[in-house]
Design an enzyme around this catalytic site. Sequence first.
Site, PDB file in Angstrom:
ATOM      1  N   PHE A  67       0.694  -1.173  -0.184  1.00 27.25           N
ATOM      2  CA  PHE A  67      -0.063   0.014  -0.009  1.00 27.25           C
ATOM      3  C   PHE A  67       0.947   1.349   0.029  1.00 27.25           C
ATOM      4  O   PHE A  67       0.536   2.270  -0.591  1.00 27.25           O
ATOM      5  CB  PHE A  67      -0.958   0.100   1.159  1.00 27.25           C
ATOM      6  CG  PHE A  67      -2.142   1.125   1.314  1.00 27.25           C
ATOM      7  CD1 PHE A  67      -3.080   0.892   0.252  1.00 27.25           C
ATOM      8  CD2 PHE A  67      -1.872   2.193   1.951  1.00 27.25           C
ATOM      9  CE1 PHE A  67      -4.070   1.957   0.360  1.00 27.25           C
ATOM     10  CE2 PHE A  67      -2.788   3.037   1.853  1.00 27.25           C
ATOM     11  CZ  PHE A  67      -4.142   2.799   1.168  1.00 27.25           C
ATOM     12  N   ILE A  92      -0.883 -11.198  -1.278  1.00 27.66           N
ATOM     13  CA  ILE A  92      -1.375 -12.698  -1.226  1.00 27.66           C
ATOM     14  C   ILE A  92      -2.944 -12.653  -0.669  1.00 27.66           C
ATOM     15  O   ILE A  92      -3.328 -11.864   0.462  1.00 27.66           O
ATOM     16  CB  ILE A  92      -0.557 -13.567  -0.605  1.00 27.66           C
ATOM     17  CG1 ILE A  92       0.684 -13.518  -0.941  1.00 27.66           C
ATOM     18  CG2 ILE A  92      -1.302 -15.084  -0.605  1.00 27.66           C
ATOM     19  CD1 ILE A  92       1.946 -14.405  -0.440  1.00 27.66           C
ATOM     20  N   HIS A  98      -9.491  -7.202   2.302  1.00 26.58           N
ATOM     21  CA  HIS A  98      -8.355  -6.629   2.157  1.00 26.58           C
ATOM     22  C   HIS A  98      -7.466  -6.538   0.903  1.00 26.58           C
ATOM     23  O   HIS A  98      -7.034  -5.632   0.517  1.00 26.58           O
ATOM     24  CB  HIS A  98      -7.415  -7.130   3.331  1.00 26.58           C
ATOM     25  CG  HIS A  98      -6.771  -6.107   4.160  1.00 26.58           C
ATOM     26  ND1 HIS A  98      -5.178  -5.982   3.568  1.00 26.58           N
ATOM     27  CD2 HIS A  98      -6.904  -5.126   4.776  1.00 26.58           C
ATOM     28  CE1 HIS A  98      -4.819  -4.720   4.194  1.00 26.58           C
ATOM     29  NE2 HIS A  98      -5.581  -4.579   5.070  1.00 26.58           N
ATOM     30  N   PHE A 123       4.944  -1.528 -12.603  1.00 29.00           N
ATOM     31  CA  PHE A 123       4.061  -2.137 -11.495  1.00 29.00           C
ATOM     32  C   PHE A 123       4.708  -3.640 -11.457  1.00 29.00           C
ATOM     33  O   PHE A 123       4.328  -4.663 -12.219  1.00 29.00           O
ATOM     34  CB  PHE A 123       2.694  -2.031 -11.965  1.00 29.00           C
ATOM     35  CG  PHE A 123       1.709  -2.972 -11.046  1.00 29.00           C
ATOM     36  CD1 PHE A 123       1.191  -2.557 -10.079  1.00 29.00           C
ATOM     37  CD2 PHE A 123       1.129  -4.153 -11.538  1.00 29.00           C
ATOM     38  CE1 PHE A 123       0.457  -3.141  -9.263  1.00 29.00           C
ATOM     39  CE2 PHE A 123       0.131  -4.847 -10.701  1.00 29.00           C
ATOM     40  CZ  PHE A 123      -0.326  -4.464  -9.523  1.00 29.00           C
ATOM     41  N   ARG A 137       6.309 -17.343  -9.334  1.00 29.22           N
ATOM     42  CA  ARG A 137       6.702 -16.051 -10.093  1.00 29.22           C
ATOM     43  C   ARG A 137       7.833 -15.388  -9.379  1.00 29.22           C
ATOM     44  O   ARG A 137       7.954 -14.030  -9.759  1.00 29.22           O
ATOM     45  CB  ARG A 137       5.539 -15.242 -10.101  1.00 29.22           C
ATOM     46  CG  ARG A 137       4.339 -15.990 -10.956  1.00 29.22           C
ATOM     47  CD  ARG A 137       2.656 -15.462 -10.538  1.00 29.22           C
ATOM     48  NE  ARG A 137       1.927 -16.462 -11.534  1.00 29.22           N
ATOM     49  CZ  ARG A 137       1.551 -17.580 -11.052  1.00 29.22           C
ATOM     50  NH1 ARG A 137       1.859 -18.248 -10.300  1.00 29.22           N
ATOM     51  NH2 ARG A 137       0.681 -18.087 -12.174  1.00 29.22           N
TER      52      ARG A 137
HETATM   53  C1  DLZ Z   1      -1.952  -5.382   6.125  1.00 24.02           C
HETATM   54  C2  DLZ Z   1      -1.606  -6.262   4.701  1.00 24.02           C
HETATM   55  C3  DLZ Z   1      -2.005  -7.463   4.547  1.00 24.02           C
HETATM   56  C4  DLZ Z   1      -2.883  -8.178   5.243  1.00 24.02           C
HETATM   57  N1  DLZ Z   1      -1.593  -8.085   3.401  1.00 24.02           N
HETATM   58  C5  DLZ Z   1      -0.503  -7.700   2.791  1.00 24.02           C
HETATM   59  C6  DLZ Z   1      -0.080  -8.207   1.681  1.00 24.02           C
HETATM   60  O1  DLZ Z   1      -0.632  -9.495   1.225  1.00 24.02           O
HETATM   61  N2  DLZ Z   1       1.059  -7.741   1.009  1.00 24.02           N
HETATM   62  C7  DLZ Z   1       1.537  -6.652   1.318  1.00 24.02           C
HETATM   63  O2  DLZ Z   1       2.402  -5.907   0.525  1.00 24.02           O
HETATM   64  N3  DLZ Z   1       0.870  -5.626   2.315  1.00 24.02           N
HETATM   65  C8  DLZ Z   1      -0.036  -6.331   2.948  1.00 24.02           C
HETATM   66  N4  DLZ Z   1      -0.449  -5.461   4.280  1.00 24.02           N
HETATM   67  C9  DLZ Z   1       0.130  -4.208   4.402  1.00 24.02           C
HETATM   68  C10 DLZ Z   1      -0.528  -3.043   3.844  1.00 24.02           C
HETATM   69  O3  DLZ Z   1       0.187  -3.111   2.389  1.00 24.02           O
HETATM   70  C11 DLZ Z   1       0.019  -2.023   4.401  1.00 24.02           C
HETATM   71  O4  DLZ Z   1       1.260  -1.827   4.661  1.00 24.02           O
HETATM   72  C12 DLZ Z   1      -0.897  -1.533   5.778  1.00 24.02           C
HETATM   73  O5  DLZ Z   1      -2.071  -1.648   5.461  1.00 24.02           O
HETATM   74  C13 DLZ Z   1      -0.526  -0.057   6.455  1.00 24.02           C
HETATM   75  O6  DLZ Z   1      -0.859   0.899   5.458  1.00 24.02           O
END
Ligand code: DLZ
Length: 163
Positions: A67, A92, A98, A123, A137
Amino acid sequence: MKSNEKKTNLSDIGLDLPSVENFKFGIVVSEWNNNITNSLLNGALETLYNCKSKENNIDVIFVPGSFELPQAAELLARKNIYDAIICLGCIIQGETRHFEFISTAVANGIMKVSIKNGLPVVFGVLTTNNMEQAIDRSGGKHGNKGIEAAATAVKMVTNEKIN
Ligand code: DLZ
């Protein structure tokens, strides 16, 4: 491989690329699922080095999760020192929605940073149903999407018709 041949494994595009000796790259890497994202990073670095990129022309920045990739990419873009930014992450699917929210936000966010800044922002984010697909991958039977992300950046910065 000729450019019009069908590519079943896009990691092959990393094999025949121009030199990027004089270009500067920012690589933003998500720490979430870091067993996967470290492999993506290694693939990306190997590809840039194979294209004669120098170590001091590549900055690697880690962020907590995918994110945060567009946010960090935007901050790097504002520095006006990079020819391309490569975003690497691995999202994943879990039991909640989420996954959809993060994947969509990251894809849209990266595109916005790219268009707004007139800069290739790649990306390189895996969005998989499970860890096995991510392993396949990131250096497994479906290649390494880090290689592909770096190859995309190389192709974008060296494309004379758009630069
Ligand atoms: C919270 C979260 C979850 C559940 N899964 C992933 C994931 O599979 N891959 C990933 O890169 N990040 C995940 N995150 C974290 C979010 O990207 C982010 O860091 C948090 O929601 C804080 O903004």
